[in-house]
Motif scaffolding. Sequence first.
Motif, short mmCIF file in Angstrom:
data_model
loop_
_atom_site.label_atom_id
_atom_site.label_comp_id
_atom_site.label_asym_id
_atom_site.label_seq_id
_atom_site.Cartn_x
_atom_site.Cartn_y
_atom_site.Cartn_z
N TRP A 174 4.46 1.93 -1.30
CA TRP A 174 3.96 3.27 -1.64
C TRP A 174 3.35 3.30 -3.04
N VAL A 175 3.16 2.13 -3.64
CA VAL A 175 2.74 2.09 -5.05
C VAL A 175 1.43 2.84 -5.26
N ALA A 176 0.49 2.74 -4.32
CA ALA A 176 -0.79 3.45 -4.48
C ALA A 176 -0.62 4.96 -4.36
N ASN A 177 0.29 5.39 -3.48
CA ASN A 177 0.55 6.83 -3.35
C ASN A 177 1.10 7.40 -4.65
N VAL A 178 1.99 6.65 -5.31
CA VAL A 178 2.56 7.13 -6.57
C VAL A 178 1.47 7.20 -7.63
N ILE A 179 0.59 6.19 -7.68
CA ILE A 179 -0.50 6.23 -8.67
C ILE A 179 -1.36 7.47 -8.47
N SER A 180 -1.74 7.73 -7.22
CA SER A 180 -2.69 8.83 -6.99
C SER A 180 -2.01 10.19 -6.85
N ASP A 181 -0.92 10.27 -6.09
CA ASP A 181 -0.35 11.57 -5.75
C ASP A 181 0.73 12.05 -6.71
N VAL A 182 1.47 11.11 -7.31
CA VAL A 182 2.56 11.52 -8.21
C VAL A 182 2.07 11.52 -9.66
N VAL A 183 1.49 10.39 -10.09
CA VAL A 183 1.02 10.30 -11.47
C VAL A 183 -0.34 11.00 -11.62
N GLY A 184 -1.13 10.99 -10.56
CA GLY A 184 -2.43 11.64 -10.60
C GLY A 184 -3.51 10.85 -11.29
N LEU A 185 -3.36 9.52 -11.33
CA LEU A 185 -4.38 8.67 -11.95
C LEU A 185 -5.51 8.40 -10.96
N LYS A 186 -6.73 8.41 -11.47
CA LYS A 186 -7.86 7.98 -10.65
C LYS A 186 -8.17 6.54 -11.03
N THR A 187 -8.25 5.66 -10.05
CA THR A 187 -8.53 4.26 -10.33
C THR A 187 -9.37 3.67 -9.21
N ASN A 188 -10.18 2.70 -9.57
CA ASN A 188 -10.94 1.97 -8.54
C ASN A 188 -10.17 0.76 -8.02
N ASP A 189 -9.04 0.49 -8.67
CA ASP A 189 -8.23 -0.65 -8.21
C ASP A 189 -7.67 -0.35 -6.83
N ARG A 190 -7.57 -1.38 -6.02
CA ARG A 190 -7.08 -1.21 -4.65
C ARG A 190 -5.78 -2.01 -4.47
N ILE A 191 -4.90 -1.47 -3.63
CA ILE A 191 -3.69 -2.19 -3.23
C ILE A 191 -3.90 -2.68 -1.80
N ARG A 192 -3.68 -3.94 -1.56
CA ARG A 192 -3.82 -4.48 -0.21
C ARG A 192 -2.43 -4.66 0.38
N LEU A 193 -2.13 -3.88 1.42
CA LEU A 193 -0.84 -4.02 2.10
C LEU A 193 -0.96 -5.07 3.19
N VAL A 194 0.05 -5.89 3.31
CA VAL A 194 0.08 -6.93 4.34
C VAL A 194 1.34 -6.74 5.17
N GLN A 195 1.14 -6.73 6.48
CA GLN A 195 2.26 -6.57 7.41
C GLN A 195 2.74 -7.94 7.87
N GLY A 196 4.00 -8.21 7.63
CA GLY A 196 4.60 -9.47 8.09
C GLY A 196 5.79 -9.15 8.96
N SER A 197 5.57 -9.07 10.26
CA SER A 197 6.64 -8.67 11.18
C SER A 197 7.52 -9.85 11.57
N HIS A 198 8.77 -9.53 11.82
CA HIS A 198 9.74 -10.49 12.34
C HIS A 198 10.24 -9.97 13.69
N ILE A 199 10.75 -10.86 14.51
CA ILE A 199 11.46 -10.41 15.71
C ILE A 199 12.85 -11.06 15.72
N VAL A 200 13.79 -10.37 16.33
CA VAL A 200 15.14 -10.89 16.51
C VAL A 200 15.34 -11.12 18.00
N VAL A 201 15.68 -12.34 18.37
CA VAL A 201 15.86 -12.68 19.79
C VAL A 201 17.25 -13.29 19.98
#
Length: 101
Positions: free
Chosen positions: A7-34
Amino acid sequence: MNAAGPWVANVISDVVGLKTNDRIRLVQGSHIVVNRLYDHDRCYIFQNPDGRIFFAIPYEDDFTLVGTTDRDYDAAPENVAASSEEIDYLVQAVSSYLARM
Ligand SMILES: Cc1cc2nc3c(=O)[nH]c(=O)nc-3n(C[C@H](O)[C@H](O)[C@H](O)COP(=O)(O)OP(=O)(O)OC[C@H]3O[C@@H](n4cnc5c(N)ncnc54)[C@H](O)[C@@H]3O)c2cc1C
């Protein structure tokens, strides 16, 4: 300090209210339990034909944890879930190395 994890980008924009051109790239790494795939307490690291590394780790008493996938994710972090494509990918990957007990 911003320690909001995916949620780091949400905090930058919605909580702190900073405008930035920097981007956060989220990566999904799923696991399964068998159900447990082998009868000892060691882990395995494998390589898929696509070049990706994945692993199998004993999980609690009766299970094996298999992971991970690795794909870009751009939806809400709290909604993340393993997709059927990811589950198929991991099942096929681990099945090509380990026979069922
Ligand atoms: C199943 C699984 C397996 C993993 N395995 C590994 C592994 O083997 N190795 C590895 O390195 N990493 C692994 N990870 C990833 C690792 O858990 C994360 O990288 C790590 O937890 C990130 O820590 P963090 O403190 O940055 O963020 P988080 O642990 O995500 O904590 C962020 C916190 O911020 C809070 N927050 C968000 N927004 C706000 C707000 N507006 N105000 C106040 N609080 C807010 C959230 O509620 C949360 O408590 C795994 C993750 C999962 C789900």
